[in-house]
Design an enzyme around this catalytic site. Sequence first.
Site, PDB file in Angstrom:
ATOM      1  CG  ASP A 198      -9.302   2.845  -0.482  1.00 43.21           C
ATOM      2  OD1 ASP A 198      -8.848   1.533  -0.472  1.00 43.21           O
ATOM      3  OD2 ASP A 198      -8.596   3.746   0.208  1.00 43.21           O
TER       4      ASP A 198
ATOM      5  CG  ASP B 160      -2.256   0.615   0.935  1.00 47.78           C
ATOM      6  OD1 ASP B 160      -2.332   1.496  -0.170  1.00 47.78           O
ATOM      7  OD2 ASP B 160      -3.050   0.696   1.732  1.00 47.78           O
TER       8      ASP B 160
END
Length: 728
Positions: free
Chosen positions: A541, A471
């Site tokens: 997301d 990430d």
Amino acid sequence: MIYAKNGRFLLGGNGFSYAMFVDGQGFLQKLHFGGKIQPFDLDFLISGIGKIQEPPQDNPNREGYLDGMPSECPFWGRIDTCEPMITAVRSDGGVVSRFVYSSHRIYDGVPAVQGMPRARGGGQTLAVTLKDNFSPVEVTLNYTVWDELGVMVKNCEIANGGGDPIFLTRAFSFCCDFTDERFDVMRLWGDWGKERSPEISALAHGVTRLQSTRGVSSHQTNPFIALIKPNCSENIGECYGFQLVYSGSFALSAELGNKGQTRVIGGINDLNFRWKLDENERFVTPQAAICYSDEGLGGMSRAYADFIRAQIVNSKWVDARRPVLVNNWEATYFDFGNERLFPIVDEAARLGMDTFVLDDGWFGKRDDATSGLGDWFVNTNKLQGGLKPLIDRCKQRGLKFGLWFEPEMVSEDSDLFRAHPDWIIGKSGFEPVRQRTQLVLDFSRGEVVDYIFGAVSDVLKNNDIAYVKWDMNRYLSEFYSSALPADRQGELAHRYVLGVYRLAEMLTDAFPDVFFEGCASGGGRFDAGMLYYFPQIWTSDDTDGFERAKIQWGTSLCYPLSAMSCHVSACPNHQTGRVVPFSTRGNIASLGATGYELDLTKLSDEEKSQVAEQITEYKQIDGLVLQGDLYRLSSPFDSPFFCVAVVSKDKSRAYVVGERALTLPRDVNRIIRIYGLDDSKLYCVRELNLTASGAALKTAGLVAPKTGDFGSWTWHIEQVADRAGNKK
């Protein structure tokens, strides 16, 4: 195919040709980019298009005619007033260049692009070398083509052959000029939670520039631009795509000039870019993947998907079945221990999943987003006994184990920052910008990359980990390195990306059996550069079943479905608050590498039954997701419906997913025409028990089911066999 003779060049791939020639002044001009032509057509092209900007032989102001010349390497300061491809500042401060043909060579394979992602192999490359009349700068333009692919790769190498250093202030990867054609321009714009929305507008006079200045390719603008002819639609018409194989700050521009010419150009963003080249040093630019389609936007998408699968993604993973996983993030956030995770693992196994992924919060002192980043050792207060008990639980239940890292970042409240405060990007004495209360490690420094490699490797070596989620949750801001001298500070942004690539390459080489997934606060670094190392990327997301359909639609314009990581999450959705049927969430997530991001223990018995059924169904069609051709049938951006078909390469089967947004009063029947099948073959639509030819399914279509708000459906279409078992 590459033809080269007497300063004339013709390159070709699947469905396109690209032609150039060296004119009487030594300039390399583009002649043609489009449908297939033959070498004997070059004389015709030179006598026509090649003469457009050629001045009379006896004209003393010959180079006053350069404005509008379709140049393969436009330079600065010699009347061509459109954007240049390269600007190099010499020791005397001069910038004017005049690049003329010097030599060329043809070889099998692709050019070396050391330290960066690149096409992996095969094909043929034409390398054309140009020399500057006013400086020791030499430029080599690389063109790589494959007979079986509809994409060409371009980049360049810039060398300083002189004694004094030069400074590159622009080093773009490609230029592509069109002499007298009008286009619309497409971009993929967005933001966090709404990445890669297609936007088409008329190309106006002047420069239309798409860019990221954030150090990553970004949520806001994808490193892709397309030129579209006025009659181009999803399935018909001509268009051109330009996509960078690069993950950092970039620029792509389309310029409509005063003579009606259009120039597309791009590469590393030249804002705050200044690269010092000492004598005999060479700078290599990122590759650009360039595509022509006469089958509309869909043809461009399918060409890009084939190229990325064949040349970008690691061959080990291209056709490998993706793990169906559950990620604990939206189930627990930072609040977890073994007692909360074990039941999720147990439920995942019962429902038929393959992998459990532990997200943020397992390391250092990490109970919220304010601390711990950079301390890559297990928090044994939270996970008693370390990772082993959780991994053992997964093994006992037949699951593989995955783990989250954010290797490029550091928290100020961390052991790493306290030991090495100078390892961040930023200037001492200046207050840094904080995003998500974290700072960016200076990956332009080899010792920083080496340290992070060692720390992450220790975790991977000492634990049975099959899956890593990498990430990145903030952008670069200060653009200053304490390790670079003043005259090299303009190199930081690109050097940072090179450091990211170096770490990714070291980790994937050291752990070839670990499946790596990319992520950047969702889809903030979804590009072909990262796909070279990570076979799939977390698409966004935003997991809302309606918004995700739009995000995945836009992403599919230049990336394959197999590259998209798509999860089913809880409702009300954590990003939008919307409630979407569980079946719709599953159907949309099936158009990619599917998984779940919710607390499985809180699902109802009916929802658990749906999960098990979704996984079973997905494993029957995941081969299509990995290898099939995508046909977009109804756009959620300009209709109440989202609908796509994924068709096998041999056209024997298709998987169709549709979703209706809001139901309207007196809503008329919506016909969905199924593209991509063989007109002459006979097919059965399983859910409707209907049999029709591919031609009928395309021209007459099927009626979309009536559903409630955000309802969805699937159609499984298979070629019909006769009684003897022969396909008709």
